[in-house]
Design a protein around this motif. Sequence first.
Motif, PDB file in Angstrom:
ATOM      1  N   GLY A 403       0.827  -1.206   0.000  1.00 50.21           N
ATOM      2  CA  GLY A 403       0.000   0.000   0.000  1.00 50.21           C
ATOM      3  C   GLY A 403       0.854   1.246   0.000  1.00 50.21           C
ATOM      4  N   ARG A 404       0.183   2.412  -0.038  1.00 49.02           N
ATOM      5  CA  ARG A 404       0.894   3.694  -0.062  1.00 49.02           C
ATOM      6  C   ARG A 404       0.276   4.674   0.934  1.00 49.02           C
ATOM      7  NH1 ARG A 404       2.922   0.524  -2.683  1.00 49.02           N
ATOM      8  NH2 ARG A 404       4.003   0.667  -4.685  1.00 49.02           N
ATOM      9  N   LYS A 405       1.155   5.521   1.450  1.00 49.40           N
ATOM     10  CA  LYS A 405       0.745   6.662   2.256  1.00 49.40           C
ATOM     11  C   LYS A 405       1.247   7.908   1.551  1.00 49.40           C
ATOM     12  CE  LYS A 405       0.639   4.356   6.741  1.00 49.40           C
ATOM     13  NZ  LYS A 405       1.039   4.407   8.167  1.00 49.40           N
ATOM     14  N   VAL A 406       0.322   8.753   1.148  1.00 50.07           N
ATOM     15  CA  VAL A 406       0.668   9.975   0.430  1.00 50.07           C
ATOM     16  C   VAL A 406       0.390  11.158   1.351  1.00 50.07           C
ATOM     17  CG1 VAL A 406       0.287  11.355  -1.638  1.00 50.07           C
ATOM     18  CG2 VAL A 406      -0.026   8.872  -1.724  1.00 50.07           C
ATOM     19  N   ALA A 420     -10.133  14.160  -1.794  1.00 48.36           N
ATOM     20  CA  ALA A 420     -10.579  13.220  -2.815  1.00 48.36           C
ATOM     21  C   ALA A 420      -9.400  12.720  -3.642  1.00 48.36           C
ATOM     22  CB  ALA A 420     -11.616  13.877  -3.725  1.00 48.36           C
ATOM     23  N   LEU A 421      -9.491  11.465  -4.070  1.00 49.13           N
ATOM     24  CA  LEU A 421      -8.481  10.879  -4.936  1.00 49.13           C
ATOM     25  C   LEU A 421      -9.189   9.929  -5.893  1.00 49.13           C
ATOM     26  CD1 LEU A 421      -5.501  10.503  -5.690  1.00 49.13           C
ATOM     27  CD2 LEU A 421      -5.323   8.779  -3.897  1.00 49.13           C
ATOM     28  N   THR A 422      -8.803   9.989  -7.164  1.00 47.47           N
ATOM     29  CA  THR A 422      -9.448   9.193  -8.204  1.00 47.47           C
ATOM     30  C   THR A 422      -8.624   7.948  -8.518  1.00 47.47           C
ATOM     31  OG1 THR A 422     -10.435  11.177  -9.166  1.00 47.47           O
ATOM     32  CG2 THR A 422     -10.320   9.230 -10.569  1.00 47.47           C
ATOM     33  N   PHE A 423      -9.321   6.802  -8.607  1.00 47.04           N
ATOM     34  CA  PHE A 423      -8.681   5.522  -8.906  1.00 47.04           C
ATOM     35  C   PHE A 423      -9.324   4.892 -10.140  1.00 47.04           C
ATOM     36  CE2 PHE A 423      -8.061   6.038  -4.338  1.00 47.04           C
ATOM     37  CZ  PHE A 423      -6.722   5.726  -4.184  1.00 47.04           C
ATOM     38  N   ARG A 424      -8.613   3.929 -10.698  1.00 47.65           N
ATOM     39  CA  ARG A 424      -9.085   3.236 -11.894  1.00 47.65           C
ATOM     40  C   ARG A 424      -8.950   1.741 -11.701  1.00 47.65           C
ATOM     41  NH1 ARG A 424      -5.032   3.769 -16.888  1.00 47.65           N
ATOM     42  NH2 ARG A 424      -5.439   1.800 -17.968  1.00 47.65           N
ATOM     43  N   GLN A 425      -9.917   0.993 -12.259  1.00 44.20           N
ATOM     44  CA  GLN A 425      -9.813  -0.464 -12.279  1.00 44.20           C
ATOM     45  C   GLN A 425      -9.837  -0.944 -13.723  1.00 44.20           C
ATOM     46  OE1 GLN A 425     -11.354  -3.000  -9.290  1.00 44.20           O
ATOM     47  NE2 GLN A 425     -12.471  -4.296 -10.736  1.00 44.20           N
ATOM     48  N   GLU A 435      -9.608  -1.347  -1.901  1.00 44.85           N
ATOM     49  CA  GLU A 435     -10.890  -1.555  -1.220  1.00 44.85           C
ATOM     50  C   GLU A 435     -11.383  -0.302  -0.518  1.00 44.85           C
ATOM     51  OE1 GLU A 435      -8.206  -3.428  -0.691  1.00 44.85           O
ATOM     52  OE2 GLU A 435      -8.691  -5.573  -0.750  1.00 44.85           O
ATOM     53  N   SER A 436     -10.456   0.549  -0.101  1.00 43.73           N
ATOM     54  CA  SER A 436     -10.844   1.727   0.664  1.00 43.73           C
ATOM     55  C   SER A 436      -9.716   2.744   0.635  1.00 43.73           C
ATOM     56  CB  SER A 436     -11.155   1.343   2.121  1.00 43.73           C
ATOM     57  OG  SER A 436     -10.004   0.790   2.741  1.00 43.73           O
ATOM     58  N   ARG A 483      -2.944  13.291   4.928  1.00 49.32           N
ATOM     59  CA  ARG A 483      -2.356  12.035   4.487  1.00 49.32           C
ATOM     60  C   ARG A 483      -3.464  11.085   4.051  1.00 49.32           C
ATOM     61  NH1 ARG A 483       1.992  10.245   8.307  1.00 49.32           N
ATOM     62  NH2 ARG A 483       0.343   9.588   9.724  1.00 49.32           N
ATOM     63  N   VAL A 484      -3.340  10.524   2.858  1.00 45.80           N
ATOM     64  CA  VAL A 484      -4.271   9.503   2.399  1.00 45.80           C
ATOM     65  C   VAL A 484      -3.517   8.179   2.293  1.00 45.80           C
ATOM     66  CG1 VAL A 484      -5.732  11.132   1.171  1.00 45.80           C
ATOM     67  CG2 VAL A 484      -3.887  10.018  -0.055  1.00 45.80           C
ATOM     68  N   SER A 485      -4.172   7.103   2.691  1.00 42.31           N
ATOM     69  CA  SER A 485      -3.570   5.772   2.658  1.00 42.31           C
ATOM     70  C   SER A 485      -4.493   4.828   1.908  1.00 42.31           C
ATOM     71  CB  SER A 485      -3.342   5.241   4.079  1.00 42.31           C
ATOM     72  OG  SER A 485      -2.560   6.129   4.846  1.00 42.31           O
ATOM     73  N   PHE A 486      -3.907   3.948   1.114  1.00 36.68           N
ATOM     74  CA  PHE A 486      -4.720   2.968   0.388  1.00 36.68           C
ATOM     75  C   PHE A 486      -3.875   1.729   0.124  1.00 36.68           C
ATOM     76  CE2 PHE A 486      -2.872   6.044  -2.554  1.00 36.68           C
ATOM     77  CZ  PHE A 486      -2.218   5.248  -3.485  1.00 36.68           C
TER      78      PHE A 486
END
Length: 866
Positions: A403-406, A420-425, A435-436, A483-486
Amino acid sequence: MSKKRMGSRIAAACLALSLAVTAAQVAGAVPDTTSTAVESGQDQAVAFTDLGNSYAKDAINRLASLQLIGGQGDGLFHPQNKITRQDIAVLLSKVVGLQPESTDDAIFEDVPADSPYAPYIYGLSDLGVMNGRNNNTVGAADPLTRQELAVLLSRLMEASQVAKAVSTTEVAYSDEQDMADYAKEAIAEVTNQRWMQGAGGNFNPLGNVTRAEAAVIAERVLNARFQQAEQADFTLNTASLSLMAGTSERVKVASANGEKLPFTPIYAFDRPELGSILPDGTFVAGPTPGKGNVSVTMGYKTKTIPVEITNAPQPEQQDEQKDDSTREAAATVVESQPAENEEAGEAAEQDDLVNVAPGSFTSVKTFGPPDSYFQTVEKQYPGPVGGLVTPSEEWTGFNRQFGRKVTVALSQDKPLERVALTFRQQKSSGITMPESMDVEVSRDGKAWSYAGKVVHDVPVSEDKQVVRTLSVTLPDIEARYVRVSFPVKVFAFARQLEVWANESSSWGGGAVLLPPPSPTQMMEDIKAGNRVENMLLAYSGAYGDRGNWTKDDFLPMVGYRTSDGYMRDQMFDTVLFLPYQDMAATKVGWQGYLNDLFGTNRQLDALNSAMREYNRLRGTLYTTPTQENVVLALPYPAMSQTNFGKLADNKPSLSFNPAGIGEEQAYENRKQALEWYFQELLKRWNKAEYPYLKLEGIYWFHELIEDGAPKERDLIRSMASMVHDEALRFYWIPYYGAPGVQEWKSLYFDYAFLQPNYYSDKPVQLDRIEGVLDTVSKYGMGVEIEGDERMYRDPKFYQTYYNQLVAAHKLGMDKNNVHAYYYGSKTLIQSATSTDPVVRSIYDDTYKWMRGKFDREEYYEGSEMP
């Protein structure tokens, strides 16, 4: 900050949903920020040279490691110095999670608005915890007395809903005559709470509080807040939202016991193109119909609400529906109001919402230690110059590494409202949605608060390309650092990290209280890189008590407990849950096992409770809690099964037998059944949210490669890919001499252990033990240690158990290797709890063997047994 009517924000949000927001650039920002490190408090080692053997040493070091307290220069803490009222205001605010807020109205003459203490003192004042004096001061620089601290703590308990301890005996101090009348009740409360204690029968109410005392007391408050966050229990006034485009409905959060909430609820939404959720929980639907999910976080618990937005009725339909809709609105428990009824002139408030992230300094860190190979792979997808905060359609790729912590460092404190952060699948390329996403905030980049989670409903199996923006709404928080983590399974692609600030906040919900980051989350960095060392097999799902694991069963297995009851160390760091061999290969049989596995107070739930107790006994529950690794089994779809059951009502029951349907169809049916089971397993695991367990891997249940089964090797490799797509490891334990042992690496298993099969009715010779270890060494496998209840009463089995330990020890296999352990059902528990020194020694010697401290070099022979 000014407080405007929520209605104006509803109108503004609705009008803005169809507009593209142009990101504002931060003047003077450095264009390329990706190489600029933003320091995190957890990255900074703290060591004070003047603590010696101070009783407060552990508390001081812990608070300092969390950046909740600092020294006084030159590596000194000065534990015996007096602490001032303004310093205690900062410390208590941080440990209780009170978010500081700037003020334009400095009511205390000794705390001007631009004082660094002002946000904390005025925050506690608004909360009703710290009051002023008759001379319009708060005594900011005065030393704090013990009775003053008792009063502050009593009020803080009330404000943060910390449950007050029930008094069993009357609190009596011999110096009660020295106590102020206003402080007596508070002193009794904090004494019962064990937050403050007297000495020699005296409380010393007029004595000054030292920095050491303040640290010890602050740590106790922090522990209480950790426990509240972990056990947060709340209810929502609705299980789902269904509303027409252009309207709004409010989600309300209430404490399960009817009391005031201990933390401020955080709301999030995963489809901002369809609508937005405001800080008070009001969901505003945009003009476009669709479905999404609202996430509600309180403490460390998150609940989700599905949202459906339908088209607004046409003008000719409105008159017909008016009466019905009026009655429905009156009957519903969810507040609903048409957003268009608000004054149009107030929509200009939306102009105050500005994305302040572009150009900010950022850092990106992996969960656990970075891997140079994966970092090289992801350099092929570097994203735009300037990093994730750059408004760009270009994607940044992240490859594995858990995972990452930004972290984003803004130019200054900002009144934040949304992250907000945009993701792609794109599953065909190995790109899946996290997942979150979790959000944390900080005023100084050192002490952090947990600001909620956003989840979505995009399945991992979705083959179509999906783009989702995960957005968390913040309630009147002033911060400079975000900080956002995913998590990252194989690949995660992200773009446009946005941090929205609003100078004219509409928040009217009072003080904002957030928990500190979860200790279990903080430990992910360490655990992510750790491998399994000692894995216990736990059979469950049948045979009554033998297959029913409780908290008390697991406790001496997860932790090594000395004969006098002291929890000295970890024992098995991993538990492999697997069914008994006679489980039916049917959908009903598999579902029954899952129901048992995820039942209450047994199996996984019991293991989680045992790990919580282990951490409590070790003193790590609220500092650096240990998580237990869990490996879960894939049941085997035996080819003899012709009536597995239906995966869908409109589908036939699956047959795994190639006779009549052919090998290819039998293979596809077996694969479908396993994929269904795996998704059901993950869904239940994610829903359970065990804080002290970490899903490490998946186990292939069959103990050999069945050459007669339809496309057996293809099936195993397909399952391996499925498991690896979830960033999990794939495990196998074949028996000694099983077909396929030498192939285990080509079948994509990550770990394989050889099952010796010592426990038969025939005596096991030493050459057999040594032959097993030769095979293990030849094929690069791990070894399974075997024992069962017969080793307690039969010398033959006792010596077999010990001889395998001796043989492996002599070959150095007890050190720096991964091991599995089979004990029938719960055999080793008998040794751990036995008062017989011979039986008990099996448990003790097993622990020594695990730690490389087993020192026996001679084999047992004949009927030898102590």
